[in-house]
Design an enzyme around this catalytic site. Structure first.
Site, PDB file in Angstrom:
ATOM      1  N   GLU A  58       0.808  -1.216   0.000  1.00 54.75           N
ATOM      2  CA  GLU A  58       0.000   0.000   0.000  1.00 54.75           C
ATOM      3  C   GLU A  58       0.844   1.270   0.000  1.00 54.75           C
ATOM      4  O   GLU A  58       0.520   2.244  -0.695  1.00 54.75           O
ATOM      5  CB  GLU A  58      -0.956   0.002   1.192  1.00 54.75           C
ATOM      6  N   HIS A 127      -9.765  -5.227  11.033  1.00 54.46           N
ATOM      7  CA  HIS A 127     -10.431  -4.980   9.748  1.00 54.46           C
ATOM      8  C   HIS A 127     -11.641  -4.060   9.864  1.00 54.46           C
ATOM      9  O   HIS A 127     -12.313  -3.810   8.864  1.00 54.46           O
ATOM     10  CB  HIS A 127     -10.905  -6.300   9.124  1.00 54.46           C
TER      11      HIS A 127
HETATM   12  C1  LIG Z   1      -2.070  -4.593   4.491  1.00 49.89           C
HETATM   13  C2  LIG Z   1      -3.124  -5.486   3.934  1.00 49.89           C
HETATM   14  N1  LIG Z   1      -3.478  -5.335   2.642  1.00 49.89           N
HETATM   15  C3  LIG Z   1      -4.421  -6.125   2.102  1.00 49.89           C
HETATM   16  C4  LIG Z   1      -5.042  -7.089   2.860  1.00 49.89           C
HETATM   17  C5  LIG Z   1      -6.125  -7.983   2.263  1.00 49.89           C
HETATM   18  N2  LIG Z   1      -5.592  -9.346   2.122  1.00 49.89           N
HETATM   19  C6  LIG Z   1      -5.807 -10.279   3.056  1.00 49.89           C
HETATM   20  S1  LIG Z   1      -5.009 -11.701   2.721  1.00 49.89           S
HETATM   21  C7  LIG Z   1      -4.433 -11.091   1.272  1.00 49.89           C
HETATM   22  C8  LIG Z   1      -3.582 -11.941   0.403  1.00 49.89           C
HETATM   23  C9  LIG Z   1      -2.371 -12.431   1.097  1.00 49.89           C
HETATM   24  O1  LIG Z   1      -1.634 -13.240   0.251  1.00 49.89           O
HETATM   25  P1  LIG Z   1      -0.439 -14.092   0.804  1.00 49.89           P
HETATM   26  O2  LIG Z   1       0.466 -13.227   1.610  1.00 49.89           O
HETATM   27  O3  LIG Z   1       0.167 -14.798  -0.335  1.00 49.89           O
HETATM   28  O4  LIG Z   1      -1.125 -15.104   1.828  1.00 49.89           O
HETATM   29  P2  LIG Z   1      -2.181 -16.272   1.498  1.00 49.89           P
HETATM   30  O5  LIG Z   1      -3.544 -15.684   1.652  1.00 49.89           O
HETATM   31  O6  LIG Z   1      -1.919 -16.778   0.151  1.00 49.89           O
HETATM   32  O7  LIG Z   1      -1.928 -17.278   2.568  1.00 49.89           O
HETATM   33  C10 LIG Z   1      -4.847  -9.781   1.070  1.00 49.89           C
HETATM   34  C11 LIG Z   1      -4.525  -8.949  -0.087  1.00 49.89           C
HETATM   35  C12 LIG Z   1      -4.662  -7.186   4.217  1.00 49.89           C
HETATM   36  N3  LIG Z   1      -5.241  -8.070   5.038  1.00 49.89           N
HETATM   37  N4  LIG Z   1      -3.694  -6.395   4.718  1.00 49.89           N
END
Ligand SMILES: Cc1ncc(C[n+]2csc(CCOP(=O)(O)OP(=O)(O)O)c2C)c(N)n1
Ligand SMILES: [Mg+2]
Lengths: 330, 331
Positions: A58, A127
């Site tokens: 972000e 959240h």
């Molecule tokens: C700072 C932030 N940005 C966006 C999100 C929304 N979000 C939650 S999980 C996720 C994806 C995370 O991907 P990854 O790190 O690969 O973990 P996975 O879900 O694949 O285990 C996103 C974009 C968040 N929780 N926190």
């Protein structure tokens, strides 16, 4: 004119502005997959250069939107949930809010940062932020918190055309509410213009975002008690339509602010202070604040709901101010 | 295979079974509306979490993410308080205040399962710093996804850990996606592990479906951390079976036959076959599966029988001293 939801209003506003002006582009996480339905069909219409999936970074992409704006683009950033603005505080607070000022007006930052207020549904404290008030405490950021689909469409279009940075907060409790949306491509609602959502004489209820529908419900209930409530929706917090608020309070002599944010330093608190300062002589009682309790939002549905403003809490505040009257039919 | 090794292997199998059965049940009761909020399940990634945690001591620290039901179970947490937390009950591990994205059991070394992507990395670096300053020989292990490695917090935490030679292990569970976005679209290097080079940090890439391989890789990193050799980045190549979050109907990600392909290398199936090939009786593994099924059912019953938190609980734990409860709550 056709009835459409708040989310659809966002889609239309973005679509129309991207069609009108090539400098407008949109980026954010999972935009292409279109999680909340505000970019449906955008890749087909505008291509992946103007509809960009970002890495989860972000501070990087919100800061980059500021940089692109400085060189003549007009970015819309979809930051999804407002809690995810925090990693970008550095760029929002130190660069985006201040660049125009510190460089003596040489910089221009026409960008829109959208995010939703995702509360009330067991999303837990990390959240569930309703954090627009925090951003009001730094000059240089325009802030809009529309409460219905009609306002959303007109204001978002105006925000995209605005030459200053605008934070657009989208209350998820309003997502599915519907309104008739004008299809005039130049349908605009200027920032800084509030709206009287219901006229009344006994008490002014100044409500923000998702609190507006609650206030309207409360006003209905109060009418049955013979109390005539006016519901004022500032729609944007920066700039704030102070005159509209003060005019209403001078008419009714009573004021309640209703704000889904935590009470301390909330927008509702700022508005209460404004009223106390500028309409004190008209007041027949204290300015009351109905806001979210000053604690974090817990996950458990058993204890989350009671912490937020509700029609019942607004009704109780209004009765307290007016002096409890028996319902006429009682 | 010696008896000691066999006990260890069976324990790994048991913990993977616990995670899988816990997740299957959670998904089922979430669909019935018994679990509120969103649910990010760990099914498919069990070997990664269990392998990593088996390389740790009980007193070592661990930090997780939004997708962390599996991590506390892998580290040995009891199931009852975890299931009760998912249901939002007072007996939950976080008293019902955290929920699915925060199943953090500090009694097994967790320092939080945090749902802000990337935010756990500096926490782990800080815990490792604390261990170093206290000279207690503990290490801190941080789990995070491929998507998290794009956050500033990841890079800042990695750099800090490297430059101060902190006893930290960074475990990137690369399941190929962040929500709908493939890692290839947002990570400009082929393997996340390559990112360690920027910090002069050693890295290991390991098959995340092979619990023994993960354990060996993390054990190497732990050994280095405990002996003053500084941090390591371990990348486990793995896969999540479910959608990003099980209630996210709008995520229209079509992964084609990919899920079925990965299921052919299911970590539990692979390990079961490996154990049987090594001489373990299938009946023994069946018995473990049944025991775990009872354990998971017991956890759900416990959660269902538990009371909801009192409203006043919402005002506790903001600070050490409980906050005053506003009039509108008491009225
Ligand atoms: C700072 C932030 N940005 C966006 C999100 C929304 N979000 C939650 S999980 C996720 C994806 C995370 O991907 P990854 O790190 O690969 O973990 P996975 O879900 O694949 O285990 C996103 C974009 C968040 N929780 N926190
Ligand atoms: Mg991932």
């Amino acid at each position: 004119m056709a009835k459409a939801t708040f989310l659809e209003a966002i889609r239309q506003a973005q679509y129309e502005e991207m069609s009108r002006d090539e400098r407008v582009f949109i980026m954010g996480e999972d935009i292409i997959c279109n999680v909340f339905g505000t970019t449906t069909g955008f890749v087909d219409a505008f291509g992946t250069e103007r509809v960009r999936d970002t890495p989860i970074s972000e501070n990087g992409f919100i800061g980059a939107a500021g940089g692109a704006a400085m060189v003549g683009m007009r970015p819309i950033v979809d930051a999804t949930i407002s809690s995810f603005l925090y990693p970008a505080m550095d760029q929002i607070m130190s660069i985006i809010a201040k660049s125009r000022y510190i460089y003596g007006g040489q910089a221009r930052l026409p960008l829109v940062i959208r995010s939703c207020l995702f509360y009330g549904n067991s999303n837990a404290a990390q959240h569930s932020d309703r954090n627009y008030s925090m951003f009001m405490n730094v000059p240089g950021l325009k802030i809009m918190v529309p409460s219905n689909a009609y306002d959303m469409k007109g204001m978002l279009k105006a925000a995209v055309r605005d030459d200053d940075p605008v934070l657009c907060f989208e209350d998820s409790t309003c997502w599915m509410s519907k309104a008739d949306l004008p299809d005039d491509p130049d349908f605009l609602i200027p920032l800084g213009k509030g709206d009287i959502k219901r006229e009344g004489n006994d008490v002014s209820i100044i409500a923000i975002g998702g609190a507006v529908p609650l206030a309207l419900k409360a006003a209905n209930d109060l009418a049955r008690d013979g109390i005539s409530a006016e519901v004022v929706d500032p729609r944007s917090l920066v700039p704030l339509d102070k005159e509209l608020i003060l005019r209403s309070v001078r008419k009714t002599g009573r004021a309640i602010t209703v704000d889904p944010a935590h009470q301390t330093c909330s927008a509702g608190s700022e508005i209460a202070a404004l009223i106390a300062e500028r309409a004190f002589d008209a007041l027949r009682g204290p300015v009351l604040r109905v806001a979210t309790a000053d604690t974090h939002l817990p996950f458990s549905p058993a204890i989350e709901k009671a912490l937020y403003p509700s029609p019942e809490r607004i009704v109780a505040a209004a009765r307290q101010l007016v002096g409890i009257r028996q319902p006429e039919n009682a | 295979m010696t008896d000691g090794q066999n006990d260890r292997s069976l324990e790994k199998y048991r913990r993977m079974q616990r995670i899988r059965q816990f997740e299957d049940l959670a998904e089922a009761i979430h669909a019935q509306g018994e679990i509120p909020g969103s649910l990010h399940t760990y099914a498919g990634q069990e070997a990664s979490g269990v392998g990593a945690c088996m390389a740790l001591n009980d007193t070592d620290y661990m930090v997780g993410t939004h997708r962390s039901h599996g991590h506390p179970i892998a580290k040995g947490a009891k199931l009852r308080p975890l299931m009760a937390e998912l249901l939002g009950k007072a007996t939950g591990i976080c008293k019902g205040k955290g929920g699915s994205m925060h199943l953090s059991d500090f009694s097994v070394g967790s320092l939080g399962e945090t749902s802000i992507v990337g935010s756990g990395v500096p926490v782990a670096a800080g815990a490792a710093l604390g261990s170093k300053l206290q000279g207690n020989g503990r290490v801190a292990l941080c789990f995070f996804g491929d998507g998290a490695t794009n956050e500033g917090a990841f890079h800042e935490g990695m750099n800090l850990a490297a430059v101060w030679a902190l006893p930290a292990i960074f475990v990137c569970e690369n399941n190929g996606y962040a929500v709908s976005t493939p890692a290839s679209a947002t990570v400009p290097v082929k393997d996340v592990a390559e990112r360690a080079r920027a910090y002069g940090m050693p890295s290991i890439i390991v098959d995340g479906q092979d619990v023994d391989a993960v354990e060996a890789a993390v054990a190497e990193a732990v050994g280095r951390a405990r002996t003053g050799g500084g941090p390591t980045l371990v990348e486990t190549k793995t896969y999540r079976y479910a959608d990003h979050a099980v209630n996210m109907g709008r995520i229209l990600l079509d992964r084609g036959g990919e899920v079925d392909e990965w299921r052919k290398r299911d970590p539990l199936t692979l390990y079961r076959a490996k154990l049987i090939a090594g001489g373990t009786a299938a009946a023994l593994l069946d018995a473990i599966e049944r025991e775990v099924a009872d354990e998971v059912a017991d956890a759900l019953q416990f959660a269902r029988d538990s009371a909801w938190p009192e409203q006043a609980e919402a005002f506790d734990d903001v600070f050490v001293d409980r906050l005053p409860i506003p009039d509108f709550i008491t009225a």
